[in-house]
Design an enzyme around this catalytic site. Structure first.
Site, mmCIF file in Angstrom:
data_model
loop_
_atom_site.group_PDB
_atom_site.id
_atom_site.type_symbol
_atom_site.label_atom_id
_atom_site.label_comp_id
_atom_site.label_asym_id
_atom_site.label_seq_id
_atom_site.Cartn_x
_atom_site.Cartn_y
_atom_site.Cartn_z
ATOM 1 N N ARG A 45 93.422 33.449 46.105
ATOM 2 C CA ARG A 45 93.920 32.325 46.232
ATOM 3 C C ARG A 45 93.266 31.731 47.489
ATOM 4 N NH1 ARG A 45 98.446 31.724 48.456
ATOM 5 N NH2 ARG A 45 99.561 33.236 47.285
ATOM 6 N N TYR A 97 88.531 5.468 39.709
ATOM 7 C CA TYR A 97 89.098 6.285 38.667
ATOM 8 C C TYR A 97 90.508 6.084 38.282
ATOM 9 C CZ TYR A 97 89.666 10.559 35.755
ATOM 10 O OH TYR A 97 89.861 11.540 34.872
ATOM 11 N N ASP A 169 83.947 9.199 47.032
ATOM 12 C CA ASP A 169 84.108 9.995 45.834
ATOM 13 C C ASP A 169 82.473 9.958 45.065
ATOM 14 O OD1 ASP A 169 84.138 10.866 43.014
ATOM 15 O OD2 ASP A 169 86.232 10.259 42.992
ATOM 16 N N LYS A 194 82.061 16.530 36.231
ATOM 17 C CA LYS A 194 80.969 15.679 35.828
ATOM 18 C C LYS A 194 79.559 16.127 36.012
ATOM 19 C CE LYS A 194 84.835 13.423 35.107
ATOM 20 N NZ LYS A 194 85.427 12.563 36.254
#
Ligand SMILES: *Cc1c(COP(=O)(O)O)cnc(C)c1O
Length: 391
Positions: A45, A97, A169, A194
């Protein structure tokens, strides 16, 4: 080194066997030498060599110092919003988005963070919307799905004057085409799902920065909230990114031809693609990007014709998302942007006849032929349906 070279030559790991493909450290914990001595890694983690490798690689491609990889783009954007405290504000582009809008609108207000939307293509509007509480400006350029272009350099200047961070972004273009940190942005956001991954087999995200202090804060939240990318997904992402440059160059070239085809088609009302000379903001786009991307939107003036086109294509999978090797087609209003709350739909939702396509790496002649056939079918069906109505 150029980005295409960087894609295939990444940092070496200290693997004793010198494997060309990096090892997957599929482990949750790491053995310590003694109870009070710690190795470089202790728990996945907080850090994992495979994830660290993909993080260094994403940073290099963006020409940046640091990156943190997350389990999804939304996990990355959530970590980004941790820079903003109760009583502070985010100024967001008004064409973001759908999932980002859902987070900003339905989660952040509960934490006492106000979000206002502004047309970020209009610098004066952004200036007018600023106040001392604004901690961050969050934009996409080109935006999704109507490809509006914001001037990254100008917004970076405005943000700096206001003491706010500019977050861009960059999922739509990838670092092969646009490197926002070089244009003055403070943080780059990626949905690695993406283009970075490119194969529709991983959800991932990243935040990329140059400032060490910002990086420390992001890494702190990545560990504290446990949203880091898993070792196996990190490895898949590394593998996908080797062909990033090759893929996006081909997709860009094909998208240009598809956009030309669409702009000449009689059933198409309007094409949204930043590579078209008459696209609003085309000059600004060209001044800050080396490519136009693979995502194209268009309208037909008739939601039913648009739906028929989407359903009649054979090579384009009907799917949300974009940036994969395979072409996809969608109706954003019903699909990716359907999560926009009703109250904001009028302002933020794309028109119902808007079709978005993501051009893959198939032969472009096949793609154009498929679209051409789908248009013919859709128009014929619509004519038959209206003839039946009249009868
Ligand atoms: C898909 C997407 C996101 C969200 O990323 P996930 O990996 O799906 O969580 C954020 N921003 C943009 C521009 C996107 O296209």
């Amino acid at each position: 080194m150029k980005t295409a070279t960087q894609c295939v030559h990444f940092d070496s790991t200290d693997d004793p066997y010198c494997s060309i493909s990096p090892p997957i450290y599929q482990t949750a914990t790491f053995r310590q030498p003694t109870s009070d001595e710690f190795g470089e890694y202790d728990y996945t983690r907080s850090g994992n060599p495979t994830r660290n490798l993909v993080e260094r690689q994403i940073a290099r491609l963006e020409g940046a110092e640091y990156a943190c990889a997350f389990a999804s783009g939304m996990a990355a954007i959530t970590a980004l919003t941790r820079f903003v405290g109760a009583g502070e504000e985010i100024l967001a582009g008004d064409d973001l988005y759908g999932g980002t809008v859902r987070l900003l609108d339905q989660i952040l207000p509960r934490q006492g963070i106000a979000v206002r939307y502004v047309d970020v293509t209009d610098i004066d509007a952004v200036r007018a919307a600023l106040n001392p509480r604004v901690r961050m400006i969050l934009i996409e350029t080109p935006s999704n799905p109507t490809m509006r272009i914001a001037d990254i350099r100008a917004l970076a200047q405005v943000a700096r004057e206001a003491g706010a961070l500019l977050a861009v972004d960059n999922s739509m273009l990838s670092p092969c085409f646009q490197k926002p940190l070089k244009l003055g942005a403070d943080v780059v956001v990626h949905s690695a799902t993406k283009f970075l991954c490119g194969h529709s087999d991983v959800t991932g995200g990243a935040l990329v920065v140059n400032d060490y202090d910002l990086y420390r804060q992001i890494a702190f939240h990545q560990n504290a909230e446990g949203a880091g990318l898993s070792p196996f997904d990190s490895w898949l992402l590394l593998r996908g990114m080797k062909t990033l440059s090759l893929r996006v160059e081909r997709q860009n070239e094909s998208a240009r031809k598809v956009a030309q085809f669409l702009s000449q088609h009689p059933a198409v009302d309007r094409v949204y693609y930043p590579g078209l000379a008459d696209h609003p903001g085309h000059e600004i786009h060209r001044s800050q990007s080396k490519g136009d991307g693979a995502v194209i939107s268009f309208t037909t003036g008739d939601a039913e014709v648009s739906r028929q086109v989407v359903e009649a294509t054979e090579l384009f999978d009907i799917a949300v998302s974009f940036g994969s090797v395979g072409s996809t087609i969608s109706l954003p209003c019903r699909m990716s942007h359907a999560s926009i709350p009703q109250a904001l739909r009028d302002k933020l939702a794309p028109p119902p006849d808007l079709v978005r396509i993501s051009v893959g790496i198939e032969d472009v002649d096949d793609l154009i032929e498929d679209l051409s056939r789908a248009f013919a079918l859709a128009v014929r069906r619509e004519e038959a349906a209206s003839a039946a109505c009249v009868a």
